[in-house]
Design a protein around this motif. Structure first.
Motif, PDB file in Angstrom:
ATOM      1  N   ILE A 144      -7.883  24.481  -4.930  1.00 34.75           N
ATOM      2  CA  ILE A 144      -8.788  23.658  -4.118  1.00 34.75           C
ATOM      3  C   ILE A 144      -8.219  22.245  -3.972  1.00 34.75           C
ATOM      4  O   ILE A 144      -8.264  21.643  -2.892  1.00 34.75           O
ATOM      5  CB  ILE A 144     -10.196  23.615  -4.749  1.00 34.75           C
ATOM      6  CG1 ILE A 144     -10.846  24.999  -4.665  1.00 34.75           C
ATOM      7  CG2 ILE A 144     -11.074  22.575  -4.066  1.00 34.75           C
ATOM      8  CD1 ILE A 144     -12.166  25.108  -5.415  1.00 34.75           C
ATOM      9  N   VAL A 145      -7.678  21.701  -5.089  1.00 31.15           N
ATOM     10  CA  VAL A 145      -7.084  20.357  -5.048  1.00 31.15           C
ATOM     11  C   VAL A 145      -5.913  20.328  -4.072  1.00 31.15           C
ATOM     12  O   VAL A 145      -5.789  19.406  -3.255  1.00 31.15           O
ATOM     13  CB  VAL A 145      -6.615  19.940  -6.465  1.00 31.15           C
ATOM     14  CG1 VAL A 145      -5.805  18.652  -6.397  1.00 31.15           C
ATOM     15  CG2 VAL A 145      -7.799  19.760  -7.387  1.00 31.15           C
ATOM     16  N   VAL A 146      -5.051  21.331  -4.147  1.00 33.64           N
ATOM     17  CA  VAL A 146      -3.900  21.397  -3.235  1.00 33.64           C
ATOM     18  C   VAL A 146      -4.372  21.467  -1.781  1.00 33.64           C
ATOM     19  O   VAL A 146      -3.841  20.778  -0.903  1.00 33.64           O
ATOM     20  CB  VAL A 146      -3.014  22.621  -3.570  1.00 33.64           C
ATOM     21  CG1 VAL A 146      -1.934  22.807  -2.499  1.00 33.64           C
ATOM     22  CG2 VAL A 146      -2.365  22.456  -4.942  1.00 33.64           C
ATOM     23  N   ALA A 147      -5.411  22.302  -1.538  1.00 30.47           N
ATOM     24  CA  ALA A 147      -5.955  22.433  -0.178  1.00 30.47           C
ATOM     25  C   ALA A 147      -6.513  21.104   0.308  1.00 30.47           C
ATOM     26  O   ALA A 147      -6.323  20.721   1.480  1.00 30.47           O
ATOM     27  CB  ALA A 147      -7.033  23.515  -0.162  1.00 30.47           C
ATOM     28  N   LEU A 148      -7.212  20.390  -0.584  1.00 30.16           N
ATOM     29  CA  LEU A 148      -7.777  19.086  -0.205  1.00 30.16           C
ATOM     30  C   LEU A 148      -6.677  18.080   0.120  1.00 30.16           C
ATOM     31  O   LEU A 148      -6.789  17.295   1.065  1.00 30.16           O
ATOM     32  CB  LEU A 148      -8.665  18.553  -1.336  1.00 30.16           C
ATOM     33  CG  LEU A 148     -10.032  19.221  -1.495  1.00 30.16           C
ATOM     34  CD1 LEU A 148     -10.729  18.727  -2.769  1.00 30.16           C
ATOM     35  CD2 LEU A 148     -10.924  18.925  -0.281  1.00 30.16           C
ATOM     36  N   PHE A 149      -5.591  18.096  -0.668  1.00 29.88           N
ATOM     37  CA  PHE A 149      -4.473  17.194  -0.388  1.00 29.88           C
ATOM     38  C   PHE A 149      -3.837  17.512   0.966  1.00 29.88           C
ATOM     39  O   PHE A 149      -3.479  16.600   1.738  1.00 29.88           O
ATOM     40  CB  PHE A 149      -3.430  17.293  -1.501  1.00 29.88           C
ATOM     41  CG  PHE A 149      -3.646  16.336  -2.634  1.00 29.88           C
ATOM     42  CD1 PHE A 149      -3.592  14.954  -2.413  1.00 29.88           C
ATOM     43  CD2 PHE A 149      -3.917  16.787  -3.914  1.00 29.88           C
ATOM     44  CE1 PHE A 149      -3.791  14.062  -3.452  1.00 29.88           C
ATOM     45  CE2 PHE A 149      -4.126  15.895  -4.954  1.00 29.88           C
ATOM     46  CZ  PHE A 149      -4.063  14.523  -4.729  1.00 29.88           C
ATOM     47  N   ILE A 150      -3.669  18.807   1.237  1.00 29.25           N
ATOM     48  CA  ILE A 150      -3.084  19.209   2.528  1.00 29.25           C
ATOM     49  C   ILE A 150      -3.988  18.766   3.674  1.00 29.25           C
ATOM     50  O   ILE A 150      -3.526  18.217   4.683  1.00 29.25           O
ATOM     51  CB  ILE A 150      -2.863  20.735   2.564  1.00 29.25           C
ATOM     52  CG1 ILE A 150      -1.783  21.136   1.549  1.00 29.25           C
ATOM     53  CG2 ILE A 150      -2.481  21.192   3.965  1.00 29.25           C
ATOM     54  CD1 ILE A 150      -1.626  22.636   1.379  1.00 29.25           C
ATOM     55  N   TYR A 179     -15.437   7.646   2.113  1.00 23.95           N
ATOM     56  CA  TYR A 179     -15.984   7.488   0.759  1.00 23.95           C
ATOM     57  C   TYR A 179     -16.339   8.843   0.140  1.00 23.95           C
ATOM     58  O   TYR A 179     -16.051   9.118  -1.025  1.00 23.95           O
ATOM     59  CB  TYR A 179     -17.215   6.583   0.779  1.00 23.95           C
ATOM     60  CG  TYR A 179     -16.930   5.126   1.080  1.00 23.95           C
ATOM     61  CD1 TYR A 179     -15.747   4.533   0.635  1.00 23.95           C
ATOM     62  CD2 TYR A 179     -17.835   4.349   1.801  1.00 23.95           C
ATOM     63  CE1 TYR A 179     -15.474   3.212   0.923  1.00 23.95           C
ATOM     64  CE2 TYR A 179     -17.577   3.021   2.087  1.00 23.95           C
ATOM     65  CZ  TYR A 179     -16.384   2.455   1.643  1.00 23.95           C
ATOM     66  OH  TYR A 179     -16.117   1.135   1.922  1.00 23.95           O
ATOM     67  N   ILE A 180     -16.990   9.684   0.946  1.00 22.63           N
ATOM     68  CA  ILE A 180     -17.387  11.015   0.439  1.00 22.63           C
ATOM     69  C   ILE A 180     -16.160  11.845   0.089  1.00 22.63           C
ATOM     70  O   ILE A 180     -16.099  12.497  -0.954  1.00 22.63           O
ATOM     71  CB  ILE A 180     -18.253  11.748   1.493  1.00 22.63           C
ATOM     72  CG1 ILE A 180     -19.609  11.040   1.644  1.00 22.63           C
ATOM     73  CG2 ILE A 180     -18.472  13.212   1.100  1.00 22.63           C
ATOM     74  CD1 ILE A 180     -20.476  11.567   2.782  1.00 22.63           C
ATOM     75  N   LEU A 185     -12.759  14.310  -3.996  1.00 20.36           N
ATOM     76  CA  LEU A 185     -11.415  14.485  -4.527  1.00 20.36           C
ATOM     77  C   LEU A 185     -11.332  13.980  -5.972  1.00 20.36           C
ATOM     78  O   LEU A 185     -10.728  14.627  -6.842  1.00 20.36           O
ATOM     79  CB  LEU A 185     -10.408  13.749  -3.645  1.00 20.36           C
ATOM     80  CG  LEU A 185      -8.925  13.938  -3.994  1.00 20.36           C
ATOM     81  CD1 LEU A 185      -8.530  15.406  -3.913  1.00 20.36           C
ATOM     82  CD2 LEU A 185      -8.054  13.097  -3.063  1.00 20.36           C
ATOM     83  N   SER A 186     -11.963  12.844  -6.246  1.00 22.33           N
ATOM     84  CA  SER A 186     -11.957  12.277  -7.598  1.00 22.33           C
ATOM     85  C   SER A 186     -12.657  13.206  -8.586  1.00 22.33           C
ATOM     86  O   SER A 186     -12.167  13.432  -9.705  1.00 22.33           O
ATOM     87  CB  SER A 186     -12.641  10.908  -7.606  1.00 22.33           C
ATOM     88  OG  SER A 186     -11.962  10.003  -6.773  1.00 22.33           O
ATOM     89  N   ILE A 187     -13.812  13.761  -8.174  1.00 18.21           N
ATOM     90  CA  ILE A 187     -14.563  14.676  -9.044  1.00 18.21           C
ATOM     91  C   ILE A 187     -13.735  15.913  -9.372  1.00 18.21           C
ATOM     92  O   ILE A 187     -13.672  16.368 -10.519  1.00 18.21           O
ATOM     93  CB  ILE A 187     -15.901  15.075  -8.388  1.00 18.21           C
ATOM     94  CG1 ILE A 187     -16.838  13.866  -8.345  1.00 18.21           C
ATOM     95  CG2 ILE A 187     -16.567  16.227  -9.151  1.00 18.21           C
ATOM     96  CD1 ILE A 187     -18.099  14.089  -7.525  1.00 18.21           C
ATOM     97  N   VAL A 188     -13.080  16.454  -8.343  1.00 20.80           N
ATOM     98  CA  VAL A 188     -12.261  17.649  -8.543  1.00 20.80           C
ATOM     99  C   VAL A 188     -11.091  17.348  -9.487  1.00 20.80           C
ATOM    100  O   VAL A 188     -10.787  18.124 -10.396  1.00 20.80           O
ATOM    101  CB  VAL A 188     -11.743  18.182  -7.192  1.00 20.80           C
ATOM    102  CG1 VAL A 188     -10.741  19.303  -7.414  1.00 20.80           C
ATOM    103  CG2 VAL A 188     -12.899  18.692  -6.337  1.00 20.80           C
ATOM    104  N   LEU A 189     -10.453  16.200  -9.287  1.00 23.14           N
ATOM    105  CA  LEU A 189      -9.323  15.825 -10.144  1.00 23.14           C
ATOM    106  C   LEU A 189      -9.762  15.619 -11.591  1.00 23.14           C
ATOM    107  O   LEU A 189      -9.087  16.058 -12.526  1.00 23.14           O
ATOM    108  CB  LEU A 189      -8.667  14.547  -9.615  1.00 23.14           C
ATOM    109  CG  LEU A 189      -7.833  14.699  -8.329  1.00 23.14           C
ATOM    110  CD1 LEU A 189      -7.386  13.338  -7.825  1.00 23.14           C
ATOM    111  CD2 LEU A 189      -6.620  15.588  -8.586  1.00 23.14           C
TER     112      LEU A 189
END
Length: 338
Positions: free
Chosen positions: A276-282, A313-314, A319-323
């Motif tokens: 999910i983190v990788v997908a969010l970064f992409i 902001y959202i 992203l911060s929560i996931v990390l």
């Protein structure tokens, strides 16, 4: 100095390369002509008898390896620790695989080099929240199995405590849970195992302060046969203890089963979150590249928009929560592995 010396020995031995013990002709002859009587008490997960009649536990696994590598012949004599040590003194038992070091016992037996260090802790009923440190038990009533070498050390450290002798570790646990005593003293490893077996893991907690420096565990052989001590030590020196302790052996079967059941699910969850983190970064990279292609005027308009700022902001918050979740899971996984 004694503890440091034992720790250094164990550290050095933990990574020793396996080699077949080299026995002398005299040792081979003695093995062929003698049968060693091994005293087995019920001290899981360190030592116990399996249902099939074989020896279980870490000390049992060590004995089984030594027997296999040296050809030692043996027979088993089961009993409680006190009866076994008495039989050992009478010459009816030749080997005790799980002995704590005590100077007085050197008069009738020989210790191998240490193969394990045991933490002995106070364990109290979980509801007794006023008992938080060892000092809180300086005047308490303590359950301790009869015959434990810890008795002398405990009285020296806490002369005002009252010791109640119990039949075994389960008897000690029973007395703590029934409030007959304030606490028990025993091996952290053994208590954890016993509580899991009883399904009472939450009812007793350890005070995480060593009552004494960790105690070394040894193979203890009769001094009637000095050659047996030599054979056992050679067998012990030939083992790679690190691999033995980390195998999926029954000496920590309950721990291994829990790890085997929970670890794949835990790893799958961790991998899912990382994907999910990788997908969010992409996704963030694609969105950013499109935004940056816009002209300066369009960028100024977008960044002045409240809805656009809110979306940024959202997105950053998610992203911060996931990390943070990934970091927490990786940290927890590392702690479990350690």
């Amino acid at each position: 100095k004694y503890l440091i010396s034992n720790t250094e020995r164990l550290s050095a031995r933990a990574n020793i390369k396996f080699q077949k013990p080299i026995l002398t002709p005299e040792e081979k002859k003695w093995i062929a002509e003698h049968k060693v009587v091994i005293g087995i008490d019920n001290w899981p997960p360190m030592l116990f008898m399996r249902e099939d009649g074989s020896i279980g536990g870490l000390a049992g696994a060590i004995i089984n390896k030594i027997v296999k590598n040296t050809g030692l012949q043996f027979e088993i004599k089961q009993g409680e620790w006190n009866s076994n040590i008495d039989a050992f003194k009478r010459g009816e038992i030749d080997l005790l695989p799980d002995a704590y070091y005590e100077e007085d016992r050197k008069a009738f037996g020989n210790y191998s080099k240490p193969f394990f260090l045991v933490r002995e802790l106070f364990h109290v009923k979980s509801q007794n929240t006023h008992l938080l440190t060892n000092n809180d038990l300086a005047n308490a009533t303590i359950a301790l199995p009869k015959g434990y070498t810890s008795r002398k050390k405990l009285i020296q450290l806490y002369p005002n405590i009252t010791i109640v002798e119990t039949a075994d570790i389960n008897d000690s646990i029973k007395m703590v849970l029934s409030d007959e005593v304030d606490a028990l003293v025993d091996s952290e490893l053994a208590i954890q195992h016993a509580m899991r077996q009883q399904g009472n893991t939450e009812q007793i907690r350890a005070i995480d302060e060593d009552v004494f420096p960790p105690t070394s565990v040894h193979l203890f052989s009769t001094n009637r046969y000095p050659i047996l001590h030599s054979i056992l030590q050679k067998g012990l020196d030939s083992l790679k203890l690190r691999d033995l302790m980390l195998t999926k052996n029954d000496w920590l079967a309950s721990d291994t089963e829990i790890t085997q059941e929970e670890q794949p699910e835990y790893l799958n969850s961790l991998m899912t979150i990382m994907l999910i983190v990788v997908a969010l970064f992409i996704f963030a990279t694609i969105v950013s590249s499109r935004i940056l292609k816009a002209s300066d005027k369009e960028l100024a308009t977008r960044f002045s928009s409240k809805s656009f700022k809110r979306a940024i902001y959202i997105g950053l918050t998610v992203l911060s929560i996931v990390l943070i979740s990934v970091i927490a899971m990786v940290t927890r996984f590392a702690e479990q592995k350690t």
